[in-house]
Scaffold this motif. Structure first.
Motif, PDB file in Angstrom:
ATOM      1  N   ARG A  58      16.206 -79.124  31.416  1.00 46.29           N
ATOM      2  CA  ARG A  58      14.769 -78.856  31.570  1.00 46.29           C
ATOM      3  C   ARG A  58      14.329 -77.692  30.674  1.00 46.29           C
ATOM      4  NH1 ARG A  58      16.115 -79.717  37.005  1.00 46.29           N
ATOM      5  NH2 ARG A  58      15.913 -77.501  37.430  1.00 46.29           N
ATOM      6  N   PHE A  59      15.164 -76.665  30.575  1.00 45.64           N
ATOM      7  CA  PHE A  59      14.851 -75.528  29.706  1.00 45.64           C
ATOM      8  C   PHE A  59      14.756 -75.996  28.252  1.00 45.64           C
ATOM      9  CE2 PHE A  59      16.337 -71.988  26.981  1.00 45.64           C
ATOM     10  CZ  PHE A  59      15.303 -71.087  27.225  1.00 45.64           C
ATOM     11  N   ASP A  60      15.729 -76.771  27.812  1.00 47.98           N
ATOM     12  CA  ASP A  60      15.718 -77.294  26.449  1.00 47.98           C
ATOM     13  C   ASP A  60      14.470 -78.135  26.199  1.00 47.98           C
ATOM     14  OD1 ASP A  60      16.997 -77.920  23.817  1.00 47.98           O
ATOM     15  OD2 ASP A  60      16.971 -79.941  24.667  1.00 47.98           O
ATOM     16  N   ALA A  61      14.119 -78.999  27.136  1.00 49.43           N
ATOM     17  CA  ALA A  61      12.936 -79.850  26.998  1.00 49.43           C
ATOM     18  C   ALA A  61      11.665 -79.009  26.945  1.00 49.43           C
ATOM     19  CB  ALA A  61      12.866 -80.862  28.146  1.00 49.43           C
ATOM     20  N   GLU A  62      11.608 -77.953  27.738  1.00 49.53           N
ATOM     21  CA  GLU A  62      10.423 -77.092  27.753  1.00 49.53           C
ATOM     22  C   GLU A  62      10.282 -76.340  26.431  1.00 49.53           C
ATOM     23  OE1 GLU A  62       6.977 -75.113  29.252  1.00 49.53           O
ATOM     24  OE2 GLU A  62       7.955 -77.008  29.695  1.00 49.53           O
ATOM     25  N   VAL A  63      11.381 -75.847  25.883  1.00 50.38           N
ATOM     26  CA  VAL A  63      11.318 -75.157  24.585  1.00 50.38           C
ATOM     27  C   VAL A  63      10.911 -76.150  23.500  1.00 50.38           C
ATOM     28  CG1 VAL A  63      12.672 -73.954  22.821  1.00 50.38           C
ATOM     29  CG2 VAL A  63      12.916 -73.317  25.237  1.00 50.38           C
ATOM     30  N   THR A  64      11.464 -77.343  23.527  1.00 53.33           N
ATOM     31  CA  THR A  64      11.108 -78.377  22.552  1.00 53.33           C
ATOM     32  C   THR A  64       9.618 -78.703  22.647  1.00 53.33           C
ATOM     33  OG1 THR A  64      13.335 -79.298  22.576  1.00 53.33           O
ATOM     34  CG2 THR A  64      11.561 -80.758  21.818  1.00 53.33           C
ATOM     35  N   ARG A  65       9.123 -78.876  23.859  1.00 55.88           N
ATOM     36  CA  ARG A  65       7.696 -79.164  24.070  1.00 55.88           C
ATOM     37  C   ARG A  65       6.833 -78.019  23.533  1.00 55.88           C
ATOM     38  NH1 ARG A  65       3.605 -77.802  27.142  1.00 55.88           N
ATOM     39  NH2 ARG A  65       4.805 -76.252  28.278  1.00 55.88           N
ATOM     40  N   ALA A  66       7.251 -76.787  23.800  1.00 56.45           N
ATOM     41  CA  ALA A  66       6.494 -75.622  23.334  1.00 56.45           C
ATOM     42  C   ALA A  66       6.427 -75.585  21.811  1.00 56.45           C
ATOM     43  CB  ALA A  66       7.125 -74.344  23.872  1.00 56.45           C
ATOM     44  N   VAL A  67       7.551 -75.806  21.157  1.00 55.68           N
ATOM     45  CA  VAL A  67       7.584 -75.792  19.694  1.00 55.68           C
ATOM     46  C   VAL A  67       6.702 -76.911  19.139  1.00 55.68           C
ATOM     47  CG1 VAL A  67       9.048 -76.087  17.654  1.00 55.68           C
ATOM     48  CG2 VAL A  67       9.823 -74.635  19.548  1.00 55.68           C
ATOM     49  N   GLU A  68       6.752 -78.079  19.755  1.00 56.53           N
ATOM     50  CA  GLU A  68       5.900 -79.186  19.308  1.00 56.53           C
ATOM     51  C   GLU A  68       4.423 -78.836  19.433  1.00 56.53           C
ATOM     52  OE1 GLU A  68       7.302 -82.480  21.642  1.00 56.53           O
ATOM     53  OE2 GLU A  68       9.031 -82.807  20.332  1.00 56.53           O
ATOM     54  N   GLN A  69       4.055 -78.189  20.538  1.00 55.61           N
ATOM     55  CA  GLN A  69       2.651 -77.802  20.712  1.00 55.61           C
ATOM     56  C   GLN A  69       2.240 -76.741  19.699  1.00 55.61           C
ATOM     57  OE1 GLN A  69       1.421 -76.850  24.671  1.00 55.61           O
ATOM     58  NE2 GLN A  69       1.975 -78.844  25.468  1.00 55.61           N
ATOM     59  N   ILE A  70       3.129 -75.796  19.434  1.00 53.85           N
ATOM     60  CA  ILE A  70       2.838 -74.758  18.446  1.00 53.85           C
ATOM     61  C   ILE A  70       2.636 -75.389  17.071  1.00 53.85           C
ATOM     62  CG2 ILE A  70       3.847 -72.809  17.186  1.00 53.85           C
ATOM     63  CD1 ILE A  70       5.179 -72.011  19.916  1.00 53.85           C
ATOM     64  N   VAL A  71       3.506 -76.310  16.700  1.00 51.93           N
ATOM     65  CA  VAL A  71       3.409 -76.965  15.390  1.00 51.93           C
ATOM     66  C   VAL A  71       2.113 -77.782  15.277  1.00 51.93           C
ATOM     67  CG1 VAL A  71       4.458 -78.810  13.992  1.00 51.93           C
ATOM     68  CG2 VAL A  71       5.869 -76.963  14.889  1.00 51.93           C
ATOM     69  N   GLN A  72       1.720 -78.423  16.363  1.00 54.97           N
ATOM     70  CA  GLN A  72       0.508 -79.249  16.337  1.00 54.97           C
ATOM     71  C   GLN A  72      -0.765 -78.419  16.195  1.00 54.97           C
ATOM     72  OE1 GLN A  72       0.618 -81.718  19.831  1.00 54.97           O
ATOM     73  NE2 GLN A  72       2.387 -82.874  19.098  1.00 54.97           N
ATOM     74  N   ALA A  73      -0.778 -77.235  16.791  1.00 53.28           N
ATOM     75  CA  ALA A  73      -1.975 -76.389  16.742  1.00 53.28           C
ATOM     76  C   ALA A  73      -1.570 -74.915  16.741  1.00 53.28           C
ATOM     77  CB  ALA A  73      -2.875 -76.690  17.936  1.00 53.28           C
ATOM     78  N   PRO A  74      -1.013 -74.431  15.637  1.00 49.26           N
ATOM     79  CA  PRO A  74      -0.454 -73.078  15.617  1.00 49.26           C
ATOM     80  C   PRO A  74      -1.453 -71.958  15.858  1.00 49.26           C
ATOM     81  CG  PRO A  74      -0.424 -74.049  13.422  1.00 49.26           C
ATOM     82  CD  PRO A  74      -0.832 -75.120  14.368  1.00 49.26           C
ATOM     83  N   THR A  75      -2.723 -72.186  15.559  1.00 51.24           N
ATOM     84  CA  THR A  75      -3.715 -71.130  15.752  1.00 51.24           C
ATOM     85  C   THR A  75      -4.357 -71.174  17.142  1.00 51.24           C
ATOM     86  OG1 THR A  75      -5.452 -72.491  14.772  1.00 51.24           O
ATOM     87  CG2 THR A  75      -4.244 -71.021  13.284  1.00 51.24           C
ATOM     88  N   ARG A  76      -3.911 -72.051  17.981  1.00 48.42           N
ATOM     89  CA  ARG A  76      -4.497 -72.202  19.323  1.00 48.42           C
ATOM     90  C   ARG A  76      -4.309 -70.948  20.183  1.00 48.42           C
ATOM     91  NH1 ARG A  76      -2.650 -76.791  23.680  1.00 48.42           N
ATOM     92  NH2 ARG A  76      -4.014 -76.111  25.345  1.00 48.42           N
ATOM     93  N   TRP A  77      -3.214 -70.239  20.005  1.00 46.23           N
ATOM     94  CA  TRP A  77      -2.936 -69.064  20.826  1.00 46.23           C
ATOM     95  C   TRP A  77      -3.403 -67.812  20.105  1.00 46.23           C
ATOM     96  CZ3 TRP A  77      -0.278 -73.498  20.495  1.00 46.23           C
ATOM     97  CH2 TRP A  77      -0.153 -74.216  21.682  1.00 46.23           C
ATOM     98  N   ALA A  78      -3.881 -66.862  20.876  1.00 44.44           N
ATOM     99  CA  ALA A  78      -4.490 -65.646  20.327  1.00 44.44           C
ATOM    100  C   ALA A  78      -3.515 -64.858  19.458  1.00 44.44           C
ATOM    101  CB  ALA A  78      -4.991 -64.765  21.464  1.00 44.44           C
ATOM    102  N   THR A  79      -4.086 -64.223  18.451  1.00 48.86           N
ATOM    103  CA  THR A  79      -3.304 -63.390  17.544  1.00 48.86           C
ATOM    104  C   THR A  79      -3.249 -61.974  18.089  1.00 48.86           C
ATOM    105  OG1 THR A  79      -4.092 -64.687  15.677  1.00 48.86           O
ATOM    106  CG2 THR A  79      -3.114 -62.564  15.171  1.00 48.86           C
ATOM    107  N   GLY A  80      -2.056 -61.394  18.052  1.00 46.44           N
ATOM    108  CA  GLY A  80      -1.879 -60.002  18.439  1.00 46.44           C
ATOM    109  C   GLY A  80      -1.590 -59.154  17.210  1.00 46.44           C
ATOM    110  N   ALA A  81      -1.053 -57.978  17.436  1.00 47.53           N
ATOM    111  CA  ALA A  81      -0.688 -57.082  16.341  1.00 47.53           C
ATOM    112  C   ALA A  81       0.266 -57.791  15.388  1.00 47.53           C
ATOM    113  CB  ALA A  81      -0.045 -55.819  16.903  1.00 47.53           C
ATOM    114  N   HIS A  82       0.142 -57.514  14.113  1.00 45.87           N
ATOM    115  CA  HIS A  82       1.003 -58.086  13.068  1.00 45.87           C
ATOM    116  C   HIS A  82       0.901 -59.617  13.006  1.00 45.87           C
ATOM    117  CE1 HIS A  82       2.695 -54.096  12.759  1.00 45.87           C
ATOM    118  NE2 HIS A  82       2.971 -54.124  14.032  1.00 45.87           N
TER     119      HIS A  82
END
Length: 99
Positions: free
Chosen positions: A32-56
């Motif tokens: 489940r952990f592996d699947a969740e990390v895979t899902r997270a990476v897929e979502q990031i790749v699909q819309a990388p600017t979706r999450w707020a930008t912080g420092a650097h």
């Protein structure tokens, strides 16, 4: 053009350590952990600017079922770098030396 994500060497080590910790307790939890990390990476790749930008120009993706956050940055139009697989309750900001 497909964006590619890669793990910083130390982020890969962190992922492996977390996976091994879950595996020692429950193979199902590790899967489940592996699947969740895979899902997270897929979502990031699909819309990388979706999450707020912080420092650097750092962004964070909080895993849903596990106490980890993927710390990442957009390196170019074609590349995402996962800087850390960080436990939410341990050593905040330790990964900043990787920037």
């Amino acid at each position: 053009m497909r964006i590619k994500a890669h793990f910083h060497e130390e982020a890969g080590t962190e992922y492996d350590a977390a996976f091994d910790w879950y595996l020692a307790r429950s193979p199902d939890a590790a899967r489940r952990f592996d699947a969740e990390v895979t899902r997270a990476v897929e979502q990031i790749v699909q819309a990388p600017t979706r999450w707020a930008t912080g420092a650097h120009s750092i962004r964070r993706f909080l895993l849903h079922r596990f106490p980890f956050v993927l710390i990442y940055r957009i390196r170019s139009e074609e590349e995402i770098q996962i800087i850390a697989v960080s436990h939410t309750s341990r050593r905040p900001g330790y990964w900043k030396e990787r920037l």
